[in-house]
Design an enzyme around this catalytic site. Structure first.
Site, PDB file in Angstrom:
ATOM      1  N   GLU A 230       3.968  -3.793  12.352  1.00 42.35           N
ATOM      2  CA  GLU A 230       2.953  -2.750  12.183  1.00 42.35           C
ATOM      3  C   GLU A 230       1.827  -3.369  11.378  1.00 42.35           C
ATOM      4  OE1 GLU A 230       2.683  -0.067  13.704  1.00 42.35           O
ATOM      5  OE2 GLU A 230       4.703  -0.040  14.553  1.00 42.35           O
TER       6      GLU A 230
ATOM      7  N   ASN B 212       0.809  -1.236   0.000  1.00 44.09           N
ATOM      8  CA  ASN B 212       0.000   0.000   0.000  1.00 44.09           C
ATOM      9  C   ASN B 212       0.835   1.276   0.000  1.00 44.09           C
ATOM     10  OD1 ASN B 212       0.744  -0.495   2.671  1.00 44.09           O
ATOM     11  ND2 ASN B 212      -1.075   0.476   3.504  1.00 44.09           N
TER      12      ASN B 212
ATOM     13  N   CYS C 180      -3.339   1.774   6.581  1.00 38.46           N
ATOM     14  CA  CYS C 180      -3.638   1.276   7.931  1.00 38.46           C
ATOM     15  C   CYS C 180      -4.160   2.407   8.806  1.00 38.46           C
ATOM     16  CB  CYS C 180      -2.424   0.617   8.548  1.00 38.46           C
ATOM     17  SG  CYS C 180      -1.024   1.709   8.627  1.00 38.46           S
TER      18      CYS C 180
HETATM   19  N1  NDP Z   1      -0.099  -1.213   6.190  1.00 36.79           N
HETATM   20  C1  NDP Z   1      -0.894  -2.120   6.656  1.00 36.79           C
HETATM   21  O1  NDP Z   1      -1.230  -2.084   7.780  1.00 36.79           O
HETATM   22  C2  NDP Z   1      -1.333  -3.200   5.748  1.00 36.79           C
HETATM   23  C3  NDP Z   1      -2.391  -3.998   6.105  1.00 36.79           C
HETATM   24  N2  NDP Z   1      -2.777  -4.964   5.266  1.00 36.79           N
HETATM   25  C4  NDP Z   1      -3.954  -5.761   5.673  1.00 36.79           C
HETATM   26  O2  NDP Z   1      -3.743  -7.075   5.259  1.00 36.79           O
HETATM   27  C5  NDP Z   1      -4.778  -7.522   4.403  1.00 36.79           C
HETATM   28  C6  NDP Z   1      -4.236  -8.486   3.386  1.00 36.79           C
HETATM   29  O3  NDP Z   1      -3.224  -7.880   2.586  1.00 36.79           O
HETATM   30  P1  NDP Z   1      -1.963  -8.731   2.164  1.00 36.79           P
HETATM   31  O4  NDP Z   1      -1.203  -8.105   1.094  1.00 36.79           O
HETATM   32  O5  NDP Z   1      -2.426 -10.107   1.890  1.00 36.79           O
HETATM   33  O6  NDP Z   1      -1.093  -8.634   3.498  1.00 36.79           O
HETATM   34  P2  NDP Z   1       0.023  -9.634   4.000  1.00 36.79           P
HETATM   35  O7  NDP Z   1       0.156  -9.490   5.446  1.00 36.79           O
HETATM   36  O8  NDP Z   1      -0.240 -10.966   3.434  1.00 36.79           O
HETATM   37  O9  NDP Z   1       1.342  -9.080   3.252  1.00 36.79           O
HETATM   38  C7  NDP Z   1       2.282  -8.199   3.822  1.00 36.79           C
HETATM   39  C8  NDP Z   1       3.687  -8.696   3.498  1.00 36.79           C
HETATM   40  O10 NDP Z   1       3.907  -9.960   4.125  1.00 36.79           O
HETATM   41  C9  NDP Z   1       4.308 -10.934   3.164  1.00 36.79           C
HETATM   42  N3  NDP Z   1       3.847 -12.248   3.588  1.00 36.79           N
HETATM   43  C10 NDP Z   1       2.720 -12.916   3.233  1.00 36.79           C
HETATM   44  N4  NDP Z   1       2.663 -14.126   3.835  1.00 36.79           N
HETATM   45  C11 NDP Z   1       3.782 -14.228   4.602  1.00 36.79           C
HETATM   46  C12 NDP Z   1       4.300 -15.222   5.477  1.00 36.79           C
HETATM   47  N5  NDP Z   1       3.655 -16.379   5.685  1.00 36.79           N
HETATM   48  N6  NDP Z   1       5.463 -14.981   6.120  1.00 36.79           N
HETATM   49  C13 NDP Z   1       6.123 -13.809   5.946  1.00 36.79           C
HETATM   50  N7  NDP Z   1       5.692 -12.845   5.104  1.00 36.79           N
HETATM   51  C14 NDP Z   1       4.528 -13.033   4.453  1.00 36.79           C
HETATM   52  C15 NDP Z   1       3.667 -10.427   1.892  1.00 36.79           C
HETATM   53  O11 NDP Z   1       4.263 -10.987   0.745  1.00 36.79           O
HETATM   54  P3  NDP Z   1       3.388 -11.168  -0.615  1.00 36.79           P
HETATM   55  O12 NDP Z   1       2.736  -9.899  -0.900  1.00 36.79           O
HETATM   56  O13 NDP Z   1       4.408 -11.494  -1.598  1.00 36.79           O
HETATM   57  O14 NDP Z   1       2.412 -12.247  -0.289  1.00 36.79           O
HETATM   58  C16 NDP Z   1       3.934  -8.937   2.016  1.00 36.79           C
HETATM   59  O15 NDP Z   1       5.269  -8.658   1.689  1.00 36.79           O
HETATM   60  C17 NDP Z   1      -5.340  -6.240   3.841  1.00 36.79           C
HETATM   61  O16 NDP Z   1      -6.671  -6.407   3.444  1.00 36.79           O
HETATM   62  C18 NDP Z   1      -5.214  -5.301   4.994  1.00 36.79           C
HETATM   63  O17 NDP Z   1      -6.294  -5.494   5.870  1.00 36.79           O
HETATM   64  C19 NDP Z   1      -2.138  -5.187   4.090  1.00 36.79           C
HETATM   65  C20 NDP Z   1      -1.089  -4.432   3.681  1.00 36.79           C
HETATM   66  C21 NDP Z   1      -0.623  -3.340   4.482  1.00 36.79           C
HETATM   67  O1  AKG Z   2      -1.026   7.415   6.761  1.00 38.94           O
HETATM   68  C1  AKG Z   2       0.124   7.258   6.359  1.00 38.94           C
HETATM   69  O2  AKG Z   2       0.754   8.167   5.797  1.00 38.94           O
HETATM   70  C2  AKG Z   2       0.862   5.951   6.556  1.00 38.94           C
HETATM   71  C3  AKG Z   2      -0.052   4.786   6.568  1.00 38.94           C
HETATM   72  C4  AKG Z   2       0.643   3.507   6.752  1.00 38.94           C
HETATM   73  O3  AKG Z   2       1.690   3.436   7.347  1.00 38.94           O
HETATM   74  C5  AKG Z   2       0.087   2.271   6.222  1.00 38.94           C
HETATM   75  O4  AKG Z   2      -1.007   2.288   5.676  1.00 38.94           O
HETATM   76  O5  AKG Z   2       0.770   1.242   6.311  1.00 38.94           O
END
Ligand code: NDP
Ligand code: AKG
Length: 488
Positions: free
Chosen positions: A255, A157, A289
């Site tokens: 986070e 994101n 987030c």
């Molecule tokens: N900033 C934030 O707080 C974020 C929150 N989310 C939340 O997570 C939900 C799902 O998104 P998603 O992209 O699937 O998030 P994930 O938690 O799956 O992905 C985040 C990172 O972790 C990696 N990852 C996935 N599975 C594993 C594992 N078993 N061990 C170690 N690393 C791993 C992913 O790799 P890869 O992408 O290659 O699978 C990516 O680099 C969203 O709907 C949202 O609610 C998601 C992204 C950011």
């Molecule tokens: O609001 C922001 O600028 C950062 C948000 C963030 O860290 C995230 O979505 O993972």
């Protein structure tokens, strides 16, 4: 004028070289604005590639930590300059890969530049304190040492800001890094790596390995030579990463999600509050987030606020983030779109009332993209899924309350505690909110999203592992304190 070219094939960056995955496999990174467009082909690496990257980072660690902070800082300054020069290209990669609008992507890229410069400067700051010893002939002080090899697991994101706000402090405090980006945004990650390469970062100090999270991310968390893991992403994966690090005694920082409230008090400037609700909840298609999710409104102004909000939401233009008129792009991938649609369905099934949006747009020009309309519910109660779970999409839940006290209670009724905002002109209300709101970021007359790079960032409750990123707080994770006692 950008030089970004689609459909190129990218490699891993290990020990200062661009290398293909040992699996020989790549996969397309597709454009969420149009699933038929391939942005680039990215490696689907295996554990062998990860092991090579960790070995390179381990070998580079000794020389890197022996450089002065100022010398390490110079590499970051150089990387910032290159990223600034290539900002249009990097921002275009981001927009094409994950859908946020080009101005947002450009803003994020420039934030990456600023983060690099901030941490470059940190190389010149103090790393310890002198503490009086009970022995009058001794000198006692603290110093800080790096963790060694740090694993960075980043989400899609914020494909530039998050990898950089983890990597830059890791490097400045003397660690070497293996970055595992989200596969969704691996092209953008390769662009960042090109900037560091052009800046002359020594071989092995910063490595990139692309591949599935379940393979590469998991192996990074479990690797015995990785001294610290910093992760941003879902709670489910975060908990797994934390458990793997804990099991082998490595340091970890997580986070994760948020369920962020905005409170609209009866005395709020409603026009500003509407603007903040829309910007905080719907920019980046709600995929932050820190995105606003629960909109808690004092009943006296509920109807007026609602009408103003709905009328502005009707003006939002959905479209390809590359097009100049688009205000909101698509969800980043099909899975995310389906998650958002399923929450919208759940909201209706659980009795909330749909006021706006709720489906994919009718425009045939958007049919190949992962678009969803900006969506507003009312009649939302705290027990409903859309009031409790992170949706990560453009969905707002309106919740009327009778008092400020009730507003804070509703705002706190969540397992998360990342960001929270209030619109009010009453200083007493502001102070109660600051005191009683359980969130790592509390924002007064400002939207819930929008993090400043020089300030600590992180959440309470399930939103994080209780550590903080960014600003000077980063030193706490990326170093270990040594207490030194010297006597002649
Ligand atoms: N900033 C934030 O707080 C974020 C929150 N989310 C939340 O997570 C939900 C799902 O998104 P998603 O992209 O699937 O998030 P994930 O938690 O799956 O992905 C985040 C990172 O972790 C990696 N990852 C996935 N599975 C594993 C594992 N078993 N061990 C170690 N690393 C791993 C992913 O790799 P890869 O992408 O290659 O699978 C990516 O680099 C969203 O709907 C949202 O609610 C998601 C992204 C950011
Ligand atoms: O609001 C922001 O600028 C950062 C948000 C963030 O860290 C995230 O979505 O993972």
């Amino acid at each position: 004028m950008t030089t970004f070219q689609v459909e190129q094939t990218y490699s891993n960056y290990i020990n200062g070289e661009w290398v293909k995955a040992t699996t020989g496999e790549t996969e397309p990174s597709i454009n969420p604005a149009n699933r038929k467009q391939v942005v680039g082909y990215v490696p689907t690496s295996g554990v062998e590639d990860l092991n090579q990257a960790v070995a390179a980072a381990k070998a580079a660690a000794k020389d890197w930590r022996r450089l002065t902070g100022a010398e390490r800082g110079n590499y970051l300054f150089q990387a910032a300059n290159v990223l600034e020069r290539r900002a249009d290209e990097v921002a275009e990669a981001m927009t094409r890969e994950m859908g946020k609008t080009l101005p947002e992507a450009k803003g994020e890229t420039m934030r990456g530049v600023a983060i690099l410069r901030y941490y470059a400067g940190e190389g010149m700051r103090k790393t310890g304190d002198v503490i009086p010893s009970t022995d009058s002939e001794a000198l006692m002080f603290t110093t800080r040492v790096p963790l060694g090899v740090v694993g960075v697991i980043a989400p899609w994101n914020f494909p530039v800001a998050i990898p950089i706000w983890k990597t830059a402090p890791a490097l400045i405090y003397g660690n070497t890094v293996v970055l595992k980006p989200a596969q969704e945004t691996a092209v953008t990650a390769a662009k960042i790596m090109e900037c560091f390469e052009e800046a002359g970062i020594p071989a092995g100090v910063l490595n990139l390995v692309c591949g599935r999270g379940s393979v590469i991310g998991n192996a990074l968390a479990e690797h015995p030579d990785v001294g610290g893991i910093t992760f941003t992403g879902s709670n489910e994966v975060g908990k797994r990463v934390g458990a793997a690090a804990l099991a082998r005694g490595a340091k970890y920082q997580l986070e994760m999600g948020g369920k962020n409230p905005i409170i609209i008090a009866a005395d709020a400037d409603l026009d500003l509050a509407v603007e903040a609700t829309i910007s905080g909840g719907l920019k980046s298609t709600g995929q932050k987030c820190t995105a606003t999710s629960k909109v808690i409104i004092e009943r006296k102004v509920y109807d007026v606020f609602k009408e103003k909000l709905l009328s502005q939401i009707q003006e939002i233009r959905l479209g390809d983030g590359m097009a100049s008129g688009s205000w909101m792009g698509p969800c980043a991938n099909e899975g995310q779109l389906n998650t958002v649609l399923s929450y919208i369905q759940k909201g209706q099934d659980e009795g909330a009332v749909l006021l706006a949006g709720g489906k994919r747009p009718d425009d045939p020009g958007l049919a190949e993209g992962f678009y969803v309309q900006p969506t507003v519910f009312e009649g939302v109660e705290s027990h409903m899924s859309i009031a409790r779970e992170e949706i990560f999409g453009p969905v707002l839940a309106l919740m009327p309350v009778d008092s400020l006290e009730e507003a804070i209670e509703v705002a706190n009724d969540t397992d998360y505690g990342l960001s929270a905002s209030i619109y009010t002109q009453n200083v007493g209300a502001m102070l109660s909110f600051i005191r009683d709101m359980d969130a790592g970021l509390v924002r007064i007359n400002a939207e819930t999203a929008g993090v400043e790079l020089q300030a600590p960032f992180g959440g309470m409750k399930m939103s994080s592992s209780h550590s903080r990123e960014q600003g000077q707080a980063a030193i706490e994770f990326f170093t270990a304190i040594k207490t030194v006692f010297v006597k002649s």
